[in-house]
Design a protein around this motif. Structure first.
Motif, short mmCIF file in Angstrom:
data_model
loop_
_atom_site.label_atom_id
_atom_site.label_comp_id
_atom_site.label_asym_id
_atom_site.label_seq_id
_atom_site.Cartn_x
_atom_site.Cartn_y
_atom_site.Cartn_z
N PRO A 59 0.81 -1.23 0.00
CA PRO A 59 0.00 0.00 0.00
C PRO A 59 0.85 1.27 0.00
O PRO A 59 1.86 1.34 0.68
CB PRO A 59 -0.80 -0.11 1.31
N TYR A 60 0.41 2.25 -0.79
CA TYR A 60 1.11 3.54 -0.87
C TYR A 60 0.11 4.68 -0.74
O TYR A 60 -1.09 4.51 -1.01
CB TYR A 60 1.83 3.68 -2.22
N ARG A 61 0.61 5.85 -0.33
CA ARG A 61 -0.14 7.11 -0.42
C ARG A 61 0.72 8.08 -1.21
O ARG A 61 1.88 8.30 -0.87
CB ARG A 61 -0.40 7.70 0.97
N THR A 103 -1.01 14.71 -4.06
CA THR A 103 -1.92 15.21 -5.09
C THR A 103 -1.14 15.97 -6.15
O THR A 103 -1.51 15.98 -7.32
CB THR A 103 -2.97 16.12 -4.40
N VAL A 117 -2.39 7.95 -10.88
CA VAL A 117 -1.77 7.49 -9.64
C VAL A 117 -0.45 6.78 -9.89
O VAL A 117 0.54 7.00 -9.20
CB VAL A 117 -2.76 6.56 -8.89
N ALA A 173 -2.69 2.09 -4.59
CA ALA A 173 -2.94 3.38 -3.95
C ALA A 173 -4.23 3.96 -4.51
O ALA A 173 -4.63 3.62 -5.62
CB ALA A 173 -1.78 4.34 -4.19
N GLY A 214 -6.01 7.82 -5.13
CA GLY A 214 -5.57 9.21 -5.11
C GLY A 214 -6.43 10.12 -5.96
O GLY A 214 -7.19 9.67 -6.84
N THR A 248 -11.26 10.61 -8.38
CA THR A 248 -10.35 9.72 -7.64
C THR A 248 -10.24 8.37 -8.32
O THR A 248 -11.20 7.85 -8.88
CB THR A 248 -10.78 9.53 -6.17
N ARG A 254 -8.50 4.38 -7.92
CA ARG A 254 -7.77 3.31 -7.21
C ARG A 254 -6.99 2.56 -8.27
O ARG A 254 -7.55 2.15 -9.28
CB ARG A 254 -8.77 2.38 -6.52
#
Ligand code: ATP
Ligand code: ZN
Ligand code: MG
Length: 395
Positions: free
Chosen positions: A144-146, A149, A214, A235, A237, A257, A259
């Motif tokens: 998992p990543y974040r 923006t 993303v 992720a 975003g 957004t 995924r």
């Protein structure tokens, strides 16, 4: 408002497989164009203009429109329309446009063209779909990543984004570090005709943009590294694509957004996982009762590069889209895509495999607002009519 029709003769007529794409591109031809439509027979372009043009202006517009036609139509080859799965005829109970009811109930609150706030009903649906997408990603061992923006201009440059999609960029800027500039702005700043009135010389150079996707962030994070084996990441975003007058309802937003589930590694690793993802996504869509089709597609490249890039993508089957039925306009809308970029990012960013060759990449991307929108377009706002799985999870 004023209508101006450009009649097309002979081989400048627009073939049916290009009408949608061309219509979308014509929005960017001139600021005076509010809407451009191409009838199904491709014999005309009808421009809805802000104001009536004089003869000179009409000629100038026509020259620009014909330049687009020349670049996109002449010599274009019909893409092989490969349909991989077809569940478009699945019966669904609703044929109403969900937008009026969503807006009336405050479930969708438009802030600007292409910018909308969402209330509990679409949010619960999105969270429900998201839970399943995250689980899907976990099934691939995705890390998992974040991601931010904003995205560095230098990264988009390295992946040649400016050349392919200049029309949809959104730039981030700020006031220059200069006391006079900042004080002057604070004193004068105001909106006129809904746009901020500003002296362009007060703005800084552009080091960042609002991110259009993303997965670029992940490729950027891997830049210059050697992989020991194939890797998978996921992720969600914010993504930004300025789609001009094509921005309507939740179908096409400026700010939406996504995924993504991202694969980087050897060619077979990426291609096999893309197929595996497809085989795991369809049962979910079936569970949710969606009417949809999975078919070959291409990216919305800008005019100059369009023909070549589309032919390439189509020939190598680089992109498939999940296109869901929109009953009230008897059309379909892409809610997700399965993408294979060959070794493009690996080459441009120096991501290598153990043998020193560039890594291959691919991604599976879902548009979350569109997921909620197509579900509501097919099943309506009343959860009593929803398929059991969705009612339990999101009702
Ligand atoms: P389209 O064909 O509709 O222009 P796309 O081919 O540009 O979409 P992708 O780049 O494959 O879309 O992006 C993945 C997903 O993100 C799409 O399938 C869609 O669900 C969503 N998406 C793309 N652009 C928008 C937008 N402007 N507004 C809302 N969702 C979007
Ligand atoms: Zn991607
Ligand atoms: Mg598309």
């Amino acid at each position: 408002m004023h209508e101006h029709t450009i009649v097309l003769e002979g081989d400048s007529r627009i073939p049916d497989f290009l009408t949608g794409e061309l219509q979308a591109k014509l929005a960017y031809v001139d600021e005076g164009i509010l809407k451009a439509t191409v009838p199904a027979d491709g014999s005309r372009v009808v421009l809805t203009l802000r104001e009536a043009p004089d003869a000179e202006r009409a000629r100038a517009l026509e020259v620009k429109v014909r330049r687009v036609l020349e670049a996109m139509v002449r010599g274009a080859v019909r893409p092989r329309q490969k349909v991989l799965e077809d569940h478009l005829d699945r019966p669904v109970p609703s044929s109403a446009d969900p937008m009026p009811a969503l807006m009336e109930r405050g479930e969708v609150v438009p802030e600007e063209q292409g910018i909308a706030a969402l209330g509990p009903l679409p949010v619960r649906l999105i969270e429900f779909f998201e839970r399943h997408f995250v689980e899907l990603a976990e099934g691939f061992g995705a890390r998992p990543y974040r991601f931010p923006t904003l995205i560095a201009a230098s990264l988009l440059d390295r992946v040649e984004y400016f050349r392919s999609f200049p029309h949809s960029l959104t730039f981030a800027t700020h006031l220059r570090e200069d006391l006079d500039v900042i004080e002057g702005f604070a004193k004068d700043a105001h909106c006129r005709d809904e746009a901020l009135h500003i002296d362009p010389t007060a703005l800084s150079g552009i080091r960042a943009l609002l991110s259009p996707a993303v997965c670029f962030h992940y490729y950027g994070a891997l830049a210059g590294s050697q992989l020991e084996e194939g890797v998978c990441a996921t992720a969600v975003g914010n993504c930004f694509r300025y789609e001009s007058s094509n921005m309507t309802s939740l179908e096409r937003l400026w700010n939406f957004t996504m995924r993504e589930i991202i694969f980087v590694g050897p060619k077979d690793f990426v291609l096999e996982n893309r197929e595996l993802a497809r085989s795991r996504v369809s049962p979910l869509l079936d569970d949710w009762g969606l009417a949809y089709r999975v078919e070959g597609a291409n990216d919305p490249f800008f005019v100059g590069d369009f023909k070549k890039q589309v032919a390439f993508q189509s020939a190598f089957q680089l992109k498939y889209e999940i296109r869901a039925l929109i009953p009230h306009r008897q059309g379909t809308l892409a809610v997700g895509s399965y993408n294979f970029h060959q070794d493009f990012f690996g080459r441009n960013l120096g991501i290598t495999l153990p043998d020193g060759n560039p890594a291959f990449t691919g991604c599976v991307a879902f548009g979350l607002e569109r997921m909620a929108y197509v579900f509501l377009a097919q099943y309506g706002l009343d959860s009593a009519a929803w398929p059991e799985a969705v009612r339990r999870g999101a009702g």
